[in-house]
Design a protein around this motif. Structure first.
Motif, mmCIF file in Angstrom:
data_model
loop_
_atom_site.group_PDB
_atom_site.id
_atom_site.type_symbol
_atom_site.label_atom_id
_atom_site.label_comp_id
_atom_site.label_asym_id
_atom_site.label_seq_id
_atom_site.Cartn_x
_atom_site.Cartn_y
_atom_site.Cartn_z
ATOM 1 N N VAL A 99 0.852 -1.190 0.000
ATOM 2 C CA VAL A 99 0.000 0.000 0.000
ATOM 3 C C VAL A 99 0.888 1.241 0.000
ATOM 4 O O VAL A 99 1.826 1.342 0.799
ATOM 5 N N LEU A 100 0.607 2.160 -0.910
ATOM 6 C CA LEU A 100 1.313 3.438 -0.977
ATOM 7 C C LEU A 100 0.345 4.529 -0.533
ATOM 8 O O LEU A 100 -0.729 4.695 -1.104
ATOM 9 N N ILE A 101 0.743 5.257 0.509
ATOM 10 C CA ILE A 101 -0.120 6.261 1.138
ATOM 11 C C ILE A 101 0.398 7.648 0.807
ATOM 12 O O ILE A 101 1.594 7.914 0.963
ATOM 13 N N ASP A 102 -0.504 8.547 0.382
ATOM 14 C CA ASP A 102 -0.087 9.928 0.150
ATOM 15 C C ASP A 102 0.208 10.599 1.486
ATOM 16 O O ASP A 102 -0.593 10.519 2.416
ATOM 17 N N PRO B 87 2.355 -4.588 3.996
ATOM 18 C CA PRO B 87 3.386 -3.535 4.001
ATOM 19 C C PRO B 87 2.867 -2.237 3.381
ATOM 20 O O PRO B 87 2.058 -2.277 2.438
ATOM 21 N N ALA B 88 3.326 -1.120 3.920
ATOM 22 C CA ALA B 88 2.873 0.188 3.421
ATOM 23 C C ALA B 88 4.028 1.176 3.451
ATOM 24 O O ALA B 88 4.926 1.085 4.292
ATOM 25 N N THR B 89 3.994 2.113 2.512
ATOM 26 C CA THR B 89 4.992 3.175 2.429
ATOM 27 C C THR B 89 4.272 4.505 2.273
ATOM 28 O O THR B 89 3.346 4.618 1.466
ATOM 29 N N ALA B 90 4.701 5.504 3.043
ATOM 30 C CA ALA B 90 4.173 6.861 2.866
ATOM 31 C C ALA B 90 4.991 7.553 1.778
ATOM 32 O O ALA B 90 6.219 7.450 1.765
ATOM 33 N N VAL B 91 4.298 8.225 0.856
ATOM 34 C CA VAL B 91 4.962 8.910 -0.257
ATOM 35 C C VAL B 91 4.538 10.381 -0.228
ATOM 36 O O VAL B 91 3.375 10.709 -0.493
ATOM 37 N N VAL B 92 5.469 11.260 0.129
ATOM 38 C CA VAL B 92 5.168 12.697 0.142
ATOM 39 C C VAL B 92 4.911 13.161 -1.290
ATOM 40 O O VAL B 92 5.645 12.804 -2.208
ATOM 41 N N LYS B 93 3.828 13.916 -1.474
ATOM 42 C CA LYS B 93 3.369 14.356 -2.807
ATOM 43 C C LYS B 93 3.097 13.152 -3.723
ATOM 44 O O LYS B 93 3.283 13.208 -4.944
ATOM 45 N N GLY B 94 2.650 12.078 -3.112
ATOM 46 C CA GLY B 94 2.375 10.852 -3.862
ATOM 47 C C GLY B 94 1.300 11.010 -4.918
ATOM 48 O O GLY B 94 1.298 10.304 -5.928
ATOM 49 N N ASP B 95 0.376 11.961 -4.693
ATOM 50 C CA ASP B 95 -0.719 12.119 -5.662
ATOM 51 C C ASP B 95 -0.224 12.663 -7.003
ATOM 52 O O ASP B 95 -0.943 12.604 -7.996
ATOM 53 N N ASN C 121 2.998 11.672 4.807
ATOM 54 C CA ASN C 121 4.189 11.242 5.544
ATOM 55 C C ASN C 121 3.869 10.310 6.705
ATOM 56 O O ASN C 121 4.725 10.018 7.528
ATOM 57 N N ARG C 122 2.617 9.841 6.792
ATOM 58 C CA ARG C 122 2.231 8.930 7.868
ATOM 59 C C ARG C 122 1.443 7.762 7.285
ATOM 60 O O ARG C 122 0.576 7.956 6.434
ATOM 61 N N CYS C 123 1.722 6.555 7.781
ATOM 62 C CA CYS C 123 0.966 5.366 7.369
ATOM 63 C C CYS C 123 0.066 4.897 8.511
ATOM 64 O O CYS C 123 0.521 4.826 9.652
ATOM 65 N N PRO C 124 -1.180 4.548 8.210
ATOM 66 C CA PRO C 124 -1.997 3.887 9.231
ATOM 67 C C PRO C 124 -1.474 2.467 9.451
ATOM 68 O O PRO C 124 -0.709 1.943 8.634
#
Length: 198
Positions: free
Chosen positions: A105-108, A118-126, A110-113
């Motif tokens: 899961v890639l989350i827009d 597995p999950a990664t926070a992506v700054v400016k992911g959108d 800087n924080r992941c629930p």
């Protein structure tokens, strides 16, 4: 793209939220797993697209994605938890609603629930990740529809224009017409109007 390395798995889910800043309504999230065999042209950060373009892309995403789901946290949950934790909860709900379990899961942001995969926070992911762009579009279209519905119930507030954000018009309407049941009572301008600001 240099600061972000895409995970080498097939089922990648993008997650984004809309509605952290408004004074009213739910925070809405979306989770999307795209189908590589059905690419969608024109995906971008929902804020950079016209309303008409968002709506046509949202229809295409709903039709072509492997799966998608919406999540939300209501104003009462936002007031109880705070906006950050309510947003993370809404993201968990969106991922839990998917009919296919993602491998990553890639989350827009800087924080992941906390998630079961597995999950990664992506700054400016959108603006970097197609799946997050798709999620931002679905969440934005869904929340805007809710604001239009609210506008029909309370036309004097102008929710069709400001979508619940704390604009001068919205703040004036709260002063003139009072606080609605759908307002977030923990947000300062609403608190002040209720006379309970500390």
């Amino acid at each position: 793209m240099t600061d972000f390395v895409r995970p080498e798995v097939r089922l990648v889910c993008g997650v984004d939220e809309v509605g952290r800043g408004p004074l009213i309504g739910a925070v809405v999230t979306a989770a999307v797993i795209l189908d590589p065999s059905q690419p969608i042209a024109g995906l971008a950060d929902s804020k950079k697209l016209s309303e008409k373009k968002r709506q046509s892309l949202a229809a295409e995403i709903r039709q072509k994605a492997l799966c998608w789901a919406l999540g939300r946290a209501e104003p009462a949950e936002i007031d109880q938890l705070n906006i950050l934790h309510a947003t993370l909860l809404a993201m968990q709900r969106a991922v839990a609603g998917l009919s296919v379990q993602p491998e990553w899961v890639l989350i827009d942001g800087n924080r992941c629930p906390h998630l079961p995969v597995p999950a990664t926070a992506v700054v400016k992911g959108d603006s970097k990740v197609a799946e997050i762009s798709a999620a931002s579009i679905l969440a934005k279209v869904a929340r805007d529809e809710e604001m239009h519905a609210l506008h029909h119930r309370y036309p004097q507030f102008g929710f069709d224009r400001h979508k619940g954000y704390p604009t001068a018009d919205h703040l004036l309407a709260i002063q003139q017409f009072g606080v609605l049941p759908e307002h977030r009572r923990s947000f300062k301008p609403v608190l002040q109007q209720l006379g309970t600001a500390r």
